[in-house]
Each structure stands twice: as structure tokens, then as C-alpha cells.
Scaffold this motif. Structure first.
Motif, PDB file in Angstrom:
ATOM      1  N   ALA A 123       0.822  -1.214   0.000  1.00 52.73           N
ATOM      2  CA  ALA A 123       0.000   0.000   0.000  1.00 52.73           C
ATOM      3  C   ALA A 123       0.854   1.261   0.000  1.00 52.73           C
ATOM      4  CB  ALA A 123      -0.950  -0.012   1.199  1.00 52.73           C
ATOM      5  N   ASP A 124       1.909   1.268   0.835  1.00 54.33           N
ATOM      6  CA  ASP A 124       2.765   2.453   0.915  1.00 54.33           C
ATOM      7  C   ASP A 124       3.503   2.685  -0.396  1.00 54.33           C
ATOM      8  OD1 ASP A 124       4.253   4.597   2.411  1.00 54.33           O
ATOM      9  OD2 ASP A 124       5.947   3.277   1.951  1.00 54.33           O
ATOM     10  N   GLY A 125       4.109   1.626  -0.931  1.00 56.40           N
ATOM     11  CA  GLY A 125       4.854   1.766  -2.175  1.00 56.40           C
ATOM     12  C   GLY A 125       3.969   2.149  -3.339  1.00 56.40           C
ATOM     13  N   ALA A 126       2.780   1.547  -3.404  1.00 48.85           N
ATOM     14  CA  ALA A 126       1.850   1.863  -4.486  1.00 48.85           C
ATOM     15  C   ALA A 126       1.442   3.333  -4.440  1.00 48.85           C
ATOM     16  CB  ALA A 126       0.625   0.964  -4.389  1.00 48.85           C
ATOM     17  N   GLY A 127       1.181   3.828  -3.224  1.00 50.53           N
ATOM     18  CA  GLY A 127       0.791   5.222  -3.094  1.00 50.53           C
ATOM     19  C   GLY A 127       1.891   6.169  -3.524  1.00 50.53           C
ATOM     20  N   ARG A 128       3.125   5.851  -3.147  1.00 52.52           N
ATOM     21  CA  ARG A 128       4.253   6.737  -3.475  1.00 52.52           C
ATOM     22  C   ARG A 128       4.646   6.646  -4.940  1.00 52.52           C
ATOM     23  NH1 ARG A 128       8.655   4.873   0.510  1.00 52.52           N
ATOM     24  NH2 ARG A 128       9.896   6.537  -0.450  1.00 52.52           N
ATOM     25  N   LEU A 129       4.412   5.484  -5.568  1.00 52.53           N
ATOM     26  CA  LEU A 129       4.737   5.322  -6.986  1.00 52.53           C
ATOM     27  C   LEU A 129       3.549   5.631  -7.902  1.00 52.53           C
ATOM     28  CD1 LEU A 129       6.888   2.058  -6.933  1.00 52.53           C
ATOM     29  CD2 LEU A 129       7.663   4.331  -7.664  1.00 52.53           C
ATOM     30  N   ASN A 130       2.418   5.893  -7.301  1.00 46.79           N
ATOM     31  CA  ASN A 130       1.202   6.196  -8.064  1.00 46.79           C
ATOM     32  C   ASN A 130       0.825   5.038  -8.994  1.00 46.79           C
ATOM     33  OD1 ASN A 130      -1.011   7.781  -8.765  1.00 46.79           O
ATOM     34  ND2 ASN A 130       0.078   8.834 -10.418  1.00 46.79           N
ATOM     35  N   ILE A 131       0.865   3.823  -8.437  1.00 48.96           N
ATOM     36  CA  ILE A 131       0.455   2.625  -9.162  1.00 48.96           C
ATOM     37  C   ILE A 131      -0.543   1.869  -8.292  1.00 48.96           C
ATOM     38  CG2 ILE A 131       2.614   2.430 -10.458  1.00 48.96           C
ATOM     39  CD1 ILE A 131       3.545   0.298  -8.484  1.00 48.96           C
ATOM     40  N   PRO A 132      -1.322   0.942  -8.851  1.00 45.72           N
ATOM     41  CA  PRO A 132      -2.292   0.206  -8.037  1.00 45.72           C
ATOM     42  C   PRO A 132      -1.590  -0.687  -7.009  1.00 45.72           C
ATOM     43  CG  PRO A 132      -2.801   0.012 -10.382  1.00 45.72           C
ATOM     44  CD  PRO A 132      -1.436   0.617 -10.293  1.00 45.72           C
ATOM     45  N   GLN A 133      -2.206  -0.827  -5.842  1.00 41.38           N
ATOM     46  CA  GLN A 133      -1.683  -1.773  -4.866  1.00 41.38           C
ATOM     47  C   GLN A 133      -1.711  -3.172  -5.466  1.00 41.38           C
ATOM     48  OE1 GLN A 133      -3.538  -1.559  -1.020  1.00 41.38           O
ATOM     49  NE2 GLN A 133      -2.504  -3.366  -0.236  1.00 41.38           N
ATOM     50  N   TYR A 228      10.369  14.011 -15.288  1.00 39.85           N
ATOM     51  CA  TYR A 228       9.677  15.238 -15.677  1.00 39.85           C
ATOM     52  C   TYR A 228       8.227  15.236 -15.185  1.00 39.85           C
ATOM     53  CZ  TYR A 228      13.631  15.363 -18.914  1.00 39.85           C
ATOM     54  OH  TYR A 228      14.895  15.353 -19.463  1.00 39.85           O
ATOM     55  N   HIS A 229       7.734  16.428 -14.896  1.00 33.56           N
ATOM     56  CA  HIS A 229       6.363  16.631 -14.421  1.00 33.56           C
ATOM     57  C   HIS A 229       6.122  15.948 -13.080  1.00 33.56           C
ATOM     58  CE1 HIS A 229       5.656  18.388 -18.308  1.00 33.56           C
ATOM     59  NE2 HIS A 229       5.762  17.233 -18.941  1.00 33.56           N
ATOM     60  N   ASN A 230       7.204  15.752 -12.303  1.00 28.58           N
ATOM     61  CA  ASN A 230       7.110  15.184 -10.947  1.00 28.58           C
ATOM     62  C   ASN A 230       6.479  13.792 -10.925  1.00 28.58           C
ATOM     63  OD1 ASN A 230       8.287  17.404  -9.580  1.00 28.58           O
ATOM     64  ND2 ASN A 230       6.358  18.529  -9.738  1.00 28.58           N
ATOM     65  N   VAL A 231       6.745  13.002 -11.944  1.00 27.98           N
ATOM     66  CA  VAL A 231       6.241  11.630 -11.999  1.00 27.98           C
ATOM     67  C   VAL A 231       7.211  10.714 -11.245  1.00 27.98           C
ATOM     68  CG1 VAL A 231       5.675   9.686 -13.507  1.00 27.98           C
ATOM     69  CG2 VAL A 231       5.075  12.031 -14.186  1.00 27.98           C
ATOM     70  N   PRO A 232       6.748   9.985 -10.221  1.00 22.84           N
ATOM     71  CA  PRO A 232       7.647   9.089  -9.472  1.00 22.84           C
ATOM     72  C   PRO A 232       8.007   7.856 -10.291  1.00 22.84           C
ATOM     73  CG  PRO A 232       5.397   8.859  -8.670  1.00 22.84           C
ATOM     74  CD  PRO A 232       5.379   9.970  -9.683  1.00 22.84           C
ATOM     75  N   VAL A 233       9.295   7.490 -10.280  1.00 23.49           N
ATOM     76  CA  VAL A 233       9.743   6.333 -11.065  1.00 23.49           C
ATOM     77  C   VAL A 233      10.501   5.314 -10.223  1.00 23.49           C
ATOM     78  CG1 VAL A 233       9.806   7.571 -13.258  1.00 23.49           C
ATOM     79  CG2 VAL A 233      11.833   7.589 -11.794  1.00 23.49           C
ATOM     80  N   GLU A 234      10.923   5.705  -9.034  1.00 25.60           N
ATOM     81  CA  GLU A 234      11.678   4.777  -8.190  1.00 25.60           C
ATOM     82  C   GLU A 234      11.504   5.170  -6.728  1.00 25.60           C
ATOM     83  OE1 GLU A 234      16.374   3.975  -8.140  1.00 25.60           O
ATOM     84  OE2 GLU A 234      15.619   5.402  -6.657  1.00 25.60           O
TER      85      GLU A 234
END
Length: 254
Positions: A123-133, A228-234
């Protein structure tokens, strides 16, 4: 229609007034970078050509580029022009690695890959990476040594969708930094990171790897790397033995 005409009367979300023209030029330049129009180590067109492209003054273009240079997205080389920043060992060391010997300067860490496996985002990682849990991620663990001593233990979840066909072999046998691997193989340019620091106690597995007694105080660093555009990747969670090392960041230094 030229940019200056299109922007006339355009409201600013921040001020309620007109959006500064150079901000729109900066946005358009960033969009072109994100779309791969200019690759790392490649020079942008001259300020004159960019001014013609957007229908604005050279001063407006220069102000937009100044901000991108200050954000280390672009790099100016005297007499050569303005280039897209490229990740290399020096850039990673001075802009993204902040652990130094107490009272000493920066040195390149030696990295050992401990594990590389597929997992599902919590849940934490998904939220920070903006991906589904539960989305697939690669979970990587590295041990970093300074002067031969283990100092940093990293855990790195990567969204598998952004790094297709990444394998342990590719990751282990890269001939450069992790961020340059992202850039060269996947076109993902890490332009900044956000970090949160807190105290932690070494559990037994971490203590064994860092050669400290279980329960020893450690520094925990949670970093989100953004493109770019503040998209989290890692994401990266680092446990640091600060018995002989400390966190050092010289903000704003070029």
C-alpha cells in the motif's frame, strides 16, 4: 498563432493573473524533453531558434532555460551551448548520494547487488509510486561500501510497467550508474528526488549486513526519484550506519 498571442489573457493558477510567458516556454520545453525530442548529452537548438519556434523574445527563452539549468535538467557548456543533462557517476555522486565520512568529502561507493526479485507493490509503495496496490514491481537490495566498509543498505522497488524486460542480469551487468541505466535503456531521466529522514534500529538481518549489533541506531532515508512533471519512477529506502558517516547535502550548489 504564436505563443505570446495564445498566452494573452491566460490566467495563472498561482496568482489569478496572467501566466508569466517564460513559465509557459519552460513547460513546453519540459514537455519536449519528456517526449524525447532532445536526448541526454544532446544540445538544444540555439536560443534564437527557440525564440522563433515559440514566437517570444530571446530573453523569455533564456529565463525559461535558466530555471531548467538551476533545476539541473539542462547544463550549459561555455562556448558550446545548452545540453540535456546526462547521468554519470559524478552527477549521481554529487547530486543524489549524500553519505560521507564524518567531516570528510564525498567518495564513490562500491555497490553489491544482494537480491533481485519480482514482487507486488504494498500500500505504501503503491501510493508513493502512483500505481495500483498489488501491481508488479522489481524489488532490489543493494549493499553500499565506502572505503571497503558496509555503510548503506538499500531496498529499491521499481514499477515493472516502466522497466519492461528488466532482469537481474541487465541490472547486475550495467556498466554505469543505476540512474544512467534508467536513462539509456528506458528513456527515464531522474531529474530530482524527494527525501524523508528518520531514526531506526537495526534488525538482525540489517545488522548482520552492516556489521553492527542488532538494535544499533541507524539513519533511515526514504527517497522518491522523480522524472519530468514530478512523476515518481523509483522508491528507495536506505538504512545508514552513521557511527563513522553522516548525511551531507549542499543545497543549491552547482
Amino acid at each position: 498563432m504564436q505563443l505570446a498571442q495564445r498566452m494573452s489573457g491566460s490566467p495563472s493558477a498561482d496568482t489569478g493573473g496572467e501566466l508569466p510567458l517564460y513559465k509557459e516556454v519552460k513547460r513546453l520545453l519540459t514537455q519536449s524533453l519528456a517526449e524525447g525530442e532532445w536526448q541526454p548529452d544532446v544540445a538544444l537548438p540555439s536560443e534564437t531558434r527557440l525564440a522563433e519556434r515559440f514566437g517570444v523574445s530571446i530573453g523569455t527563452v533564456r529565463k525559461a532555460i535558466d530555471e531548467l539549468v538551476a533545476e539541473r535538467i539542462l547544463v550549459r557548456h561555455q562556448g558550446r551551448g545548452t545540453f540535456v543533462a546526462s547521468h554519470n557517476a559524478r552527477r549521481t555522486l554529487f547530486h543524489f548520494f549524500h553519505i560521507v565520512p564524518a567531516g570528510g568529502g564525498k567518495e564513490q561507493p562500491e555497490t553489491e547487488l544482494l537480491s533481485f526479485e519480482r514482487a507486488k507493490a504494498d500500500a505504501d509503495g503503491a501510493g508513493r509510486l502512483n500505481i495500483p496496490q498489488g501491481a508488479p514491481v522489481f524489488r532490489i537490495r543493494n549493499l553500499l561500501r565506502l572505503a571497503g566498509r558496509p555503510v548503506v543498505l538499500d531496498e529499491i522497488p521499481l514499477p515493472a510497467e516502466r522497466f519492461p524486460r528488466l532482469s537481474e542480469k541487465i541490472f547486475r551487468e550495467r556498466d554505469t550508474t543505476i540512474y544512467q541505466l534508467y536513462q539509456a535503456r528506458y528513456g527515464i531521466n531522474v531529474v530530482r528526488s524527494a527525501e524523508r529522514l528518520s531514526a531506526a534500529l537495526a534488525d538482525r538481518p540489517s545488522a548482520k549486513l552492516l556489521l553492527v549489533p542488532a538494535g544499533s541506531p541507524l539513519l533511515r532515508i526514504k527517497r522518491t526519484a522523480l522524472t519530468y512533471h514530478n512523476v515518481p519512477v523509483e522508491l528507495r529506502t536506505s538504512l545508514v550506519n552513521t557511527a563513522e558517516h553522516e548525511y551531507f547535502s549542499d543545497l543549491g550548489k552547482n
